[in-house]
Write a protein that holds these residues in place. Sequence first.
Motif, PDB file in Angstrom:
ATOM      1  N   PHE A  12     -18.963  -6.189 -59.030  1.00  0.00           N
ATOM      2  CA  PHE A  12     -18.768  -6.774 -57.764  1.00  0.00           C
ATOM      3  C   PHE A  12     -19.987  -6.578 -57.097  1.00  0.00           C
ATOM      4  N   GLU A  13     -20.717  -5.465 -56.991  1.00  0.00           N
ATOM      5  CA  GLU A  13     -21.987  -5.219 -56.281  1.00  0.00           C
ATOM      6  C   GLU A  13     -22.961  -6.408 -56.933  1.00  0.00           C
ATOM      7  N   ALA A  14     -23.065  -6.313 -58.195  1.00  0.00           N
ATOM      8  CA  ALA A  14     -24.052  -7.438 -58.775  1.00  0.00           C
ATOM      9  C   ALA A  14     -23.682  -8.802 -58.463  1.00  0.00           C
ATOM     10  N   ARG A  15     -22.534  -9.057 -58.268  1.00  0.00           N
ATOM     11  CA  ARG A  15     -22.179 -10.415 -58.060  1.00  0.00           C
ATOM     12  C   ARG A  15     -22.794 -10.756 -56.628  1.00  0.00           C
ATOM     13  N   VAL A  16     -22.603  -9.875 -55.568  1.00  0.00           N
ATOM     14  CA  VAL A  16     -23.048 -10.160 -54.044  1.00  0.00           C
ATOM     15  C   VAL A  16     -24.775 -10.430 -54.147  1.00  0.00           C
ATOM     16  N   LEU A  17     -25.312  -9.362 -55.101  1.00  0.00           N
ATOM     17  CA  LEU A  17     -26.840  -9.338 -54.925  1.00  0.00           C
ATOM     18  C   LEU A  17     -27.213 -10.749 -55.724  1.00  0.00           C
ATOM     19  N   LYS A  18     -26.421 -11.634 -56.334  1.00  0.00           N
ATOM     20  CA  LYS A  18     -27.084 -12.799 -56.897  1.00  0.00           C
ATOM     21  C   LYS A  18     -27.259 -13.742 -55.558  1.00  0.00           C
ATOM     22  N   THR A  19     -26.378 -13.619 -54.735  1.00  0.00           N
ATOM     23  CA  THR A  19     -26.762 -14.517 -53.555  1.00  0.00           C
ATOM     24  C   THR A  19     -27.061 -14.058 -52.209  1.00  0.00           C
ATOM     25  N   LEU A  20     -27.352 -12.703 -52.174  1.00  0.00           N
ATOM     26  CA  LEU A  20     -27.676 -12.013 -50.951  1.00  0.00           C
ATOM     27  C   LEU A  20     -28.503 -10.810 -51.299  1.00  0.00           C
ATOM     28  N   ASP A  21     -29.592 -10.599 -50.590  1.00  0.00           N
ATOM     29  CA  ASP A  21     -30.318  -9.384 -50.856  1.00  0.00           C
ATOM     30  C   ASP A  21     -29.579  -8.195 -50.299  1.00  0.00           C
ATOM     31  N   GLY A  22     -29.618  -7.077 -50.926  1.00  0.00           N
ATOM     32  CA  GLY A  22     -29.035  -5.800 -50.460  1.00  0.00           C
ATOM     33  C   GLY A  22     -29.418  -5.236 -49.092  1.00  0.00           C
ATOM     34  N   PRO A  23     -29.216  -4.148 -48.826  1.00  0.00           N
ATOM     35  CA  PRO A  23     -28.313  -3.143 -49.401  1.00  0.00           C
ATOM     36  C   PRO A  23     -26.820  -3.342 -49.327  1.00  0.00           C
ATOM     37  N   ILE A  24     -26.013  -3.103 -50.032  1.00  0.00           N
ATOM     38  CA  ILE A  24     -24.428  -3.227 -50.098  1.00  0.00           C
ATOM     39  C   ILE A  24     -23.712  -1.952 -50.060  1.00  0.00           C
ATOM     40  N   ALA A  25     -22.740  -1.882 -49.164  1.00  0.00           N
ATOM     41  CA  ALA A  25     -22.174  -0.478 -48.833  1.00  0.00           C
ATOM     42  C   ALA A  25     -20.791  -0.778 -49.455  1.00  0.00           C
ATOM     43  N   GLY A  26     -20.099   0.289 -50.051  1.00  0.00           N
ATOM     44  CA  GLY A  26     -19.034   0.298 -50.279  1.00  0.00           C
ATOM     45  C   GLY A  26     -17.983   1.450 -49.215  1.00  0.00           C
ATOM     46  N   VAL A  27     -16.953   0.771 -48.852  1.00  0.00           N
ATOM     47  CA  VAL A  27     -16.289   1.527 -47.645  1.00  0.00           C
ATOM     48  C   VAL A  27     -14.782   1.635 -48.311  1.00  0.00           C
ATOM     49  N   ASP A  28     -14.254   2.887 -47.643  1.00  0.00           N
ATOM     50  CA  ASP A  28     -13.109   3.346 -47.902  1.00  0.00           C
ATOM     51  C   ASP A  28     -12.583   4.273 -46.867  1.00  0.00           C
ATOM     52  N   GLU A  29     -11.124   4.501 -47.018  1.00  0.00           N
ATOM     53  CA  GLU A  29     -10.538   5.614 -45.769  1.00  0.00           C
ATOM     54  C   GLU A  29      -9.870   6.476 -46.720  1.00  0.00           C
ATOM     55  N   ALA A  30      -9.462   7.809 -46.080  1.00  0.00           N
ATOM     56  CA  ALA A  30      -8.738   8.862 -46.443  1.00  0.00           C
ATOM     57  C   ALA A  30      -7.799   9.271 -45.157  1.00  0.00           C
ATOM     58  N   GLY A  31      -6.617   9.457 -45.487  1.00  0.00           N
ATOM     59  CA  GLY A  31      -5.942   9.832 -44.529  1.00  0.00           C
ATOM     60  C   GLY A  31      -4.870   8.972 -43.374  1.00  0.00           C
ATOM     61  N   ARG A  32      -4.575   7.805 -44.135  1.00  0.00           N
ATOM     62  CA  ARG A  32      -3.901   6.822 -43.583  1.00  0.00           C
ATOM     63  C   ARG A  32      -2.513   6.947 -43.234  1.00  0.00           C
ATOM     64  N   GLY A  33      -1.796   8.033 -44.377  1.00  0.00           N
ATOM     65  CA  GLY A  33      -0.335   8.199 -44.438  1.00  0.00           C
ATOM     66  C   GLY A  33       0.016   9.479 -43.860  1.00  0.00           C
TER      67      GLY A  33
END
Length: 211
Positions: free
Chosen positions: A6-27
Amino acid sequence: MPHYIFEARVLKTLDGPIAGVDEAGRGPLAGPVVAAAVILDRKRIPKGLNDSKQMTADAREEAFGRIMKCAVVGVGEASVDEIDLVNIRQATHLAMARAVRALEVSPRFALVDGNDAPALPCRCDVIVDGDARSVSIAAASIIAKVTRDRMMIALHGEHPGYGWLTNKGYATDEHVQALNRLGPCRHHRRSFAPVYQILRPVNPEDSILTS
């Protein structure tokens, strides 16, 4: 296992950097919701990254250390008061935006776990089950989970009766029984049904009197 596609796909059209984002404790019934944003160096991706829910506590702690050594990491949280004020969905989005803003390097793009795009200070896309599919999101899930678990362990020292050392605030039988026995403390989410039901005033009309 998560990968870098997924990161590689984005980098084909956009210079980085790319961040991954997630959460903990929703429930959980208690404690903040915590989010993490992680920018990985493609040449130094730690081995063994996975969805944090699929890892043991020891494996998460070990991976946490490896990620912190070789990645750019930002952490954000939304408090119990904020969760009760705006609801858990909006509070989660607040935590994610704060995590991205906490990064020392501003990302050009973010990959976010789930199907509900938050308002971030950069462009983003969502990936369902992203923590099991993208290494950047997997890394963020580990950082968020370990960070929040440590918070709940610390809060257990203040309020040992609820079992947060093991349940981390989730609605386990142990936690719910303690909640009914001890009542809520200031770290419980008043807007969540099991807590609200204990706090709401008893209406005499709700009771059926028998002789």
